[in-house]
Motif scaffolding. Structure first.
Motif, PDB file in Angstrom:
ATOM      1  N   MET A 104       4.919   8.606   2.759  1.00  0.00           N
ATOM      2  CA  MET A 104       3.886   7.239   2.010  1.00  0.00           C
ATOM      3  C   MET A 104       4.041   6.393   0.732  1.00  0.00           C
ATOM      4  SD  MET A 104       1.719   5.981   5.574  1.00  0.00           S
ATOM      5  CE  MET A 104       0.847   5.610   4.890  1.00  0.00           C
ATOM      6  N   SER A 105       3.280   7.642   0.302  1.00  0.00           N
ATOM      7  CA  SER A 105       3.862   7.549  -1.013  1.00  0.00           C
ATOM      8  C   SER A 105       4.825   7.766  -2.463  1.00  0.00           C
ATOM      9  CB  SER A 105       2.200   8.893  -1.817  1.00  0.00           C
ATOM     10  OG  SER A 105       2.938  10.405  -1.016  1.00  0.00           O
ATOM     11  N   ILE A 106       5.784   8.053  -1.695  1.00  0.00           N
ATOM     12  CA  ILE A 106       6.798   7.987  -2.902  1.00  0.00           C
ATOM     13  C   ILE A 106       7.045   6.589  -2.645  1.00  0.00           C
ATOM     14  CG2 ILE A 106       9.384   8.460  -2.307  1.00  0.00           C
ATOM     15  CD1 ILE A 106       8.158  11.378  -1.819  1.00  0.00           C
ATOM     16  N   HIS A 107       6.967   5.894  -1.251  1.00  0.00           N
ATOM     17  CA  HIS A 107       7.507   4.797  -1.179  1.00  0.00           C
ATOM     18  C   HIS A 107       6.753   3.711  -2.030  1.00  0.00           C
ATOM     19  CE1 HIS A 107      11.009   5.918   0.212  1.00  0.00           C
ATOM     20  NE2 HIS A 107      10.858   6.798   0.814  1.00  0.00           N
ATOM     21  N   ILE A 113       4.045   3.288  -0.239  1.00  0.00           N
ATOM     22  CA  ILE A 113       3.176   2.344   0.852  1.00  0.00           C
ATOM     23  C   ILE A 113       1.723   2.965   1.182  1.00  0.00           C
ATOM     24  CG2 ILE A 113       3.432   1.895   3.080  1.00  0.00           C
ATOM     25  CD1 ILE A 113       6.254   2.016   2.876  1.00  0.00           C
ATOM     26  N   ASP A 114       0.721   1.803   1.684  1.00  0.00           N
ATOM     27  CA  ASP A 114      -0.466   2.580   1.533  1.00  0.00           C
ATOM     28  C   ASP A 114      -1.685   2.181   3.026  1.00  0.00           C
ATOM     29  OD1 ASP A 114      -0.520   0.249   1.352  1.00  0.00           O
ATOM     30  OD2 ASP A 114      -2.367  -0.387  -0.395  1.00  0.00           O
ATOM     31  N   LYS A 115      -0.328   1.913   3.534  1.00  0.00           N
ATOM     32  CA  LYS A 115      -1.191   1.477   5.130  1.00  0.00           C
ATOM     33  C   LYS A 115       0.393   1.788   6.510  1.00  0.00           C
ATOM     34  CE  LYS A 115      -3.200  -2.627   3.417  1.00  0.00           C
ATOM     35  NZ  LYS A 115      -3.683  -4.246   4.225  1.00  0.00           N
ATOM     36  N   ILE A 116      -0.458   2.800   7.603  1.00  0.00           N
ATOM     37  CA  ILE A 116      -0.178   3.835   8.014  1.00  0.00           C
ATOM     38  C   ILE A 116       1.351   2.412   8.595  1.00  0.00           C
ATOM     39  CG2 ILE A 116       0.135   4.733  10.799  1.00  0.00           C
ATOM     40  CD1 ILE A 116      -0.402   6.361   8.319  1.00  0.00           C
ATOM     41  N   ALA A 117       0.667   1.148   8.990  1.00  0.00           N
ATOM     42  CA  ALA A 117       1.467  -0.301  10.056  1.00  0.00           C
ATOM     43  C   ALA A 117       2.617  -0.821   8.928  1.00  0.00           C
ATOM     44  CB  ALA A 117       0.437  -1.631  10.473  1.00  0.00           C
ATOM     45  N   SER A 118       2.382  -0.186   7.681  1.00  0.00           N
ATOM     46  CA  SER A 118       3.538  -1.126   6.635  1.00  0.00           C
ATOM     47  C   SER A 118       4.592   0.033   6.776  1.00  0.00           C
ATOM     48  CB  SER A 118       3.044  -0.789   5.834  1.00  0.00           C
ATOM     49  OG  SER A 118       1.984  -2.154   4.922  1.00  0.00           O
ATOM     50  N   TYR A 119       3.179   1.200   6.428  1.00  0.00           N
ATOM     51  CA  TYR A 119       5.258   2.315   6.698  1.00  0.00           C
ATOM     52  C   TYR A 119       5.603   2.488   8.581  1.00  0.00           C
ATOM     53  CZ  TYR A 119       6.984   7.086   6.473  1.00  0.00           C
ATOM     54  OH  TYR A 119       8.021   8.204   5.855  1.00  0.00           O
ATOM     55  N   VAL A 120       5.209   2.385   9.406  1.00  0.00           N
ATOM     56  CA  VAL A 120       5.648   2.471  10.590  1.00  0.00           C
ATOM     57  C   VAL A 120       7.389   0.979  10.131  1.00  0.00           C
ATOM     58  CG1 VAL A 120       5.632   1.332  13.022  1.00  0.00           C
ATOM     59  CG2 VAL A 120       4.027   2.522  11.899  1.00  0.00           C
TER      60      VAL A 120
END
Length: 80
Positions: A1-4, A6-13
């Motif tokens: 997530m941090s590489i991209h 992205i700070d929220k699980i929902a956004s990562y999904v």
């Protein structure tokens, strides 16, 4: 997530759904590190010879009577 970034699980999904290759990368990242650790004979030897005995030597002597999963006996068995 941090590489991209992205700070929220929902956004990562959502990101994973849009980028199937990322799922493969994530899977390999999680699996390889764990299996390498458990297959590394040098690491296990270091744990057995140095680290576990050092931890045991610092424990409260009362801990040595436990035979359950929380006692010292399961850990001591790794070194014998």
């Amino acid at each position: 997530m941090s590489i991209h970034k992205i700070d929220k699980i929902a956004s990562y999904v959502l990101f994973l759904n849009e980028n199937p290759k990322e799922i493969e990368i994530l899977f390999k990242e999680l699996l390889i590190g764990v299996t390498n650790f458990f297959r590394d004979a040098v690491v296990w030897e270091k744990l057995k010879e140095t680290i576990i005995p050092d931890i045991i030597s610092k424990l409260d002597p009362g801990s040595f009577s436990g035979h359950g999963s929380r006692g010292v006996q399961p850990v001591k068995r790794l070194t014998h």
